[in-house]
Design a protein around this motif. Structure first.
Motif, PDB file in Angstrom:
ATOM      1  N   GLY A   9     -24.429 119.456  -1.259  1.00 29.05           N
ATOM      2  CA  GLY A   9     -24.985 118.206  -0.736  1.00 29.05           C
ATOM      3  C   GLY A   9     -24.135 117.016  -1.122  1.00 29.05           C
ATOM      4  N   LEU A  10     -23.991 116.108  -0.195  1.00 31.42           N
ATOM      5  CA  LEU A  10     -23.239 114.876  -0.431  1.00 31.42           C
ATOM      6  C   LEU A  10     -24.072 113.678  -0.018  1.00 31.42           C
ATOM      7  N   LYS A  11     -23.917 112.585  -0.738  1.00 37.23           N
ATOM      8  CA  LYS A  11     -24.482 111.303  -0.320  1.00 37.23           C
ATOM      9  C   LYS A  11     -23.323 110.454   0.168  1.00 37.23           C
ATOM     10  N   LEU A  12     -23.371 110.096   1.441  1.00 37.61           N
ATOM     11  CA  LEU A  12     -22.314 109.277   2.020  1.00 37.61           C
ATOM     12  C   LEU A  12     -22.789 107.843   2.139  1.00 37.61           C
ATOM     13  N   ASN A  13     -21.997 106.927   1.654  1.00 35.84           N
ATOM     14  CA  ASN A  13     -22.280 105.503   1.800  1.00 35.84           C
ATOM     15  C   ASN A  13     -21.420 104.969   2.934  1.00 35.84           C
ATOM     16  N   THR A  14     -22.058 104.467   3.973  1.00 38.22           N
ATOM     17  CA  THR A  14     -21.319 103.916   5.097  1.00 38.22           C
ATOM     18  C   THR A  14     -21.543 102.412   5.155  1.00 38.22           C
ATOM     19  N   LEU A  15     -20.592 101.717   5.722  1.00 34.99           N
ATOM     20  CA  LEU A  15     -20.668 100.271   5.893  1.00 34.99           C
ATOM     21  C   LEU A  15     -20.639  99.977   7.389  1.00 34.99           C
ATOM     22  N   PRO A  16     -21.803 100.122   8.071  1.00 33.73           N
ATOM     23  CA  PRO A  16     -21.786  99.973   9.527  1.00 33.73           C
ATOM     24  C   PRO A  16     -21.673  98.534  10.014  1.00 33.73           C
ATOM     25  N   ILE A  17     -22.117  97.569   9.194  1.00 35.87           N
ATOM     26  CA  ILE A  17     -22.143  96.194   9.681  1.00 35.87           C
ATOM     27  C   ILE A  17     -21.470  95.272   8.671  1.00 35.87           C
ATOM     28  N   LYS A  18     -20.539  94.485   9.190  1.00 38.95           N
ATOM     29  CA  LYS A  18     -19.861  93.451   8.393  1.00 38.95           C
ATOM     30  C   LYS A  18     -19.632  92.291   9.350  1.00 38.95           C
ATOM     31  N   GLU A  19     -20.555  91.320   9.324  1.00 33.87           N
ATOM     32  CA  GLU A  19     -20.514  90.227  10.292  1.00 33.87           C
ATOM     33  C   GLU A  19     -20.673  88.882   9.604  1.00 33.87           C
ATOM     34  N   SER A  20     -20.242  87.856  10.304  1.00 32.87           N
ATOM     35  CA  SER A  20     -20.467  86.474   9.902  1.00 32.87           C
ATOM     36  C   SER A  20     -21.130  85.761  11.075  1.00 32.87           C
ATOM     37  N   ILE A  21     -22.284  85.148  10.806  1.00 31.81           N
ATOM     38  CA  ILE A  21     -23.025  84.446  11.847  1.00 31.81           C
ATOM     39  C   ILE A  21     -23.175  82.993  11.414  1.00 31.81           C
ATOM     40  N   SER A  22     -22.790  82.079  12.304  1.00 30.02           N
ATOM     41  CA  SER A  22     -22.857  80.655  12.029  1.00 30.02           C
ATOM     42  C   SER A  22     -24.075  80.052  12.722  1.00 30.02           C
ATOM     43  N   THR A  23     -24.786  79.171  12.014  1.00 27.43           N
ATOM     44  CA  THR A  23     -25.947  78.511  12.587  1.00 27.43           C
ATOM     45  C   THR A  23     -26.065  77.101  12.009  1.00 27.43           C
TER      46      THR A  23
END
Length: 169
Positions: A9-23
């Motif tokens: 068994g493995l635990k995989l850490n994924t980084l699906p989202i890397k965003e910058s939102i301006s408001t």
């Protein structure tokens, strides 16, 4: 025919989202009656904070505060400049495709711009552009089959995959 194998068994850490939102966030800063009237604004510094957030599918609801430090000139001769500290709350809804409720989030707010005006001596209009840097990570459990035992004439294909971060258990 029964096939025996080992499972890892493995635990995989994924980084699906890397965003910058301006408001843009607008606030009215009122000068209290205990302070003298403002004649001219010298400087405004803003420090953003995220106090709480709630994640649903494709949406983040943020609650936080903007701390304003205002330095202004007065018309009094003995007190030429005065300072004012105000902490004002905000609430923002950010739409981000692909974000899920169980994601681990890191939200970093950064002030990009501040526009201010002084319509009268007791009120300051401040419009602040905040950039929310959002990083999302997910933990996924994966089972790998390995070490097939005593199986004649079985073809096994192995795929080599490069992983950045692996935690074995």
């Amino acid at each position: 025919m029964k096939v025996e194998y080992n499972v890892k068994g493995l635990k995989l850490n994924t980084l699906p989202i890397k965003e910058s939102i301006s408001t843009w966030i607008e606030h009215d800063i009122l000068i209290p009656d205990t302070k003298p009237d403002a004649m001219k604004i010298i400087n405004i510094s803003v420090y953003p904070y995220v106090n709480d957030y709630e994640v649903s599918d494709n949406k983040i609801t943020l609650n936080g505060k903007l701390n304003y430090y205002v330095i202004y000139k007065t018309n009094e001769t003995n007190m030429g400049t005065r300072g004012l500290f105000v902490s004002l709350p905000y609430s923002q809804n950010l739409i981000i495709k692909g974000i899920k409720k169980n994601d681990n989030l890191k939200i970093t707010p950064v002030v990009k711009n501040v526009i201010y005006s002084l319509p009268n001596e007791r009120k300051i209009l401040a419009k602040t552009e905040v950039v929310f840097k959002i990083r999302s990570s997910r933990n996924e459990d994966v089972e790998l089959l390995q070490n097939f035992k005593d199986v004649p004439d079985m073809q096994i294909k192995n795929i080599d995959t490069v992983l950045d971060n692996v935690i074995a258990y």
